[in-house]
Scaffold this motif. Structure first.
Motif, PDB file in Angstrom:
ATOM      1  N   SER B  82       5.608   9.020  21.446  1.00 20.80           N
ATOM      2  CA  SER B  82       4.906   8.778  22.704  1.00 20.80           C
ATOM      3  C   SER B  82       3.487   8.338  22.433  1.00 20.80           C
ATOM      4  N   TYR B  83       3.043   7.366  23.197  1.00 13.12           N
ATOM      5  CA  TYR B  83       1.683   6.875  22.994  1.00 13.12           C
ATOM      6  C   TYR B  83       0.807   7.275  24.166  1.00 13.12           C
ATOM      7  N   SER B  84       1.369   7.206  25.357  1.00 18.44           N
ATOM      8  CA  SER B  84       0.589   7.468  26.546  1.00 18.44           C
ATOM      9  C   SER B  84       1.099   8.734  27.233  1.00 18.44           C
ATOM     10  N   HIS B  85       0.344   9.273  28.158  1.00 22.25           N
ATOM     11  CA  HIS B  85       0.704  10.537  28.776  1.00 22.25           C
ATOM     12  C   HIS B  85       1.956  10.442  29.637  1.00 22.25           C
ATOM     13  N   ASN B  86       2.359   9.225  30.034  1.00 23.92           N
ATOM     14  CA  ASN B  86       3.551   9.108  30.870  1.00 23.92           C
ATOM     15  C   ASN B  86       4.815   8.788  30.066  1.00 23.92           C
ATOM     16  N   GLY B  87       4.788   9.085  28.763  1.00 23.09           N
ATOM     17  CA  GLY B  87       5.973   8.881  27.948  1.00 23.09           C
ATOM     18  C   GLY B  87       6.188   7.463  27.470  1.00 23.09           C
ATOM     19  N   ASN B  88       5.268   6.590  27.815  1.00 23.42           N
ATOM     20  CA  ASN B  88       5.357   5.189  27.396  1.00 23.42           C
ATOM     21  C   ASN B  88       4.707   5.047  26.024  1.00 23.42           C
ATOM     22  N   ASN B  89       5.326   4.275  25.145  1.00 28.32           N
ATOM     23  CA  ASN B  89       4.702   4.141  23.821  1.00 28.32           C
ATOM     24  C   ASN B  89       4.322   2.705  23.471  1.00 28.32           C
ATOM     25  N   VAL B  90       4.012   1.896  24.489  1.00 29.04           N
ATOM     26  CA  VAL B  90       3.600   0.516  24.234  1.00 29.04           C
ATOM     27  C   VAL B  90       2.091   0.490  24.012  1.00 29.04           C
ATOM     28  N   ASP B  91       1.693   0.007  22.838  1.00 31.15           N
ATOM     29  CA  ASP B  91       0.277  -0.191  22.545  1.00 31.15           C
ATOM     30  C   ASP B  91      -0.019  -1.669  22.812  1.00 31.15           C
ATOM     31  N   ILE B  92      -0.691  -1.922  23.924  1.00 32.52           N
ATOM     32  CA  ILE B  92      -0.841  -3.308  24.381  1.00 32.52           C
ATOM     33  C   ILE B  92      -1.582  -4.176  23.361  1.00 32.52           C
TER      34      ILE B  92
END
Lengths: 150, 129
Positions: B82-92
């Motif tokens: 996980s990258y972001s607090h909402n479970g999204n792991n896309v690093d733009i």
């Protein structure tokens, strides 16, 4: 052709991000709307709306690709699943002169926080820009492919 | 006699891989704000290259081939951190730089391919333009 698919992926994201911006505009416009919905004989303030998105992965095409072993089932962009209403409590303000004030002089106002909306708006417009960049990259790749054989 | 060198096929595999990678990156960037989305990644598949390079020297009929997995130019990889607090792991930032890099890679392959066709054309016309 498969290259056109990446343009569809980007355009699905552009649509989703623009819908997010539309919904945010609606929230901002109704920041003081005390008469959002007529329910059980009385007016309820406007409720903040949120866009719910999900990756578009269960398309027929991706299943076909997975089954034929031709590419291993890529996703195909993003889809909007629904527009959700925020259940957060309404803001309450003391204003006895307000036409929608109750007996004690309090008015219920929409659960919209302009600050939150501005942050969401910035996030949506940045994502939109990123997807425009991707779209231009797809376009560049396709134009370059057309140069092949010249 | 071999007129067409195998490098055209190699370039074709490269273009397929790069096209697939572009699609995966597009998908990741499209879902940059989607909760619980996990990014997808395309990796080159060296199975075929290995198989071709390491052909078994058979001295007996019962000798087995070196097993090659598949003939696809790429394989899909799902990462699940996980990258972001909402479970999204896309690093733009990573996706955008990958996008630029992949685009240049694609252009390079197309230029190489163009060069191959150009030299073939040169041979066909006997060097007389």
């Amino acid at each position: 052709m498969s290259m056109f698919k990446s343009m569809n992926i980007s355009s699905s994201a552009l649509t989703a991000q623009r819908l997010r911006m539309d919904v945010i505009s609606s929230n901002m416009a109704n920041v003081d709307s005390t008469r959002g919905e007529y329910r059980n004989g009385q007016w309820e303030p406007y409720r903040r709306k949120l866009v719910e998105t999900a990756p578009k992965e269960n398309s027929f095409q991706s299943y076909l690709q997975k089954a034929s072993g031709n590419g291993s089932g890529f996703g195909s962009g993003v889809k909007v699943t629904r527009i959700k209403e925020d259940d957060a409590p309404f803001r309450v303000m003391f204003d006895p002169e307000h036409p929608d004030a109750n007996e004690d002089g309090y008015v219920e106002l929409p659960n919209v926080d302009p600050l939150k909306e501005m942050v969401d708006l910035m996030s949506a417009s940045r994502s939109y820009e990123a997807n425009v960049t991707v779209f231009n990259a797809s376009k560049g790749i396709m134009m370059k492919t057309l140069e092949l054989g010249k | 006699m071999k007129i067409f060198s195998t490098s055209i096929q190699a370039l074709e595999k490269g273009i397929q891989y790069s096209g697939a990678k572009h699609k995966a990156i597009s998908h990741n960037i499209a879902n940059v704000d989607t909760p619980n989305f996990k990014r997808k990644e395309i990796k080159p598949n060296f199975g075929e290259t290995y198989q071709r390079a390491l052909e078994a020297n058979k001295t007996d009929d019962r000798h087995r081939e070196f097993s090659g997995s598949s003939n696809k130019a790429f394989k899909m990889d799902n990462t699940s951190y996980s990258y972001s607090h909402n479970g999204n792991n896309v690093d733009i930032d990573k996706e955008m730089s990958d996008l630029a890099e992949n685009q240049i890679y694609y252009y390079t392959l197309i230029d190489q391919m163009s060069g191959k066709f150009q030299s073939l054309q040169n041979v066909i016309k006997g060097g007389r333009g």
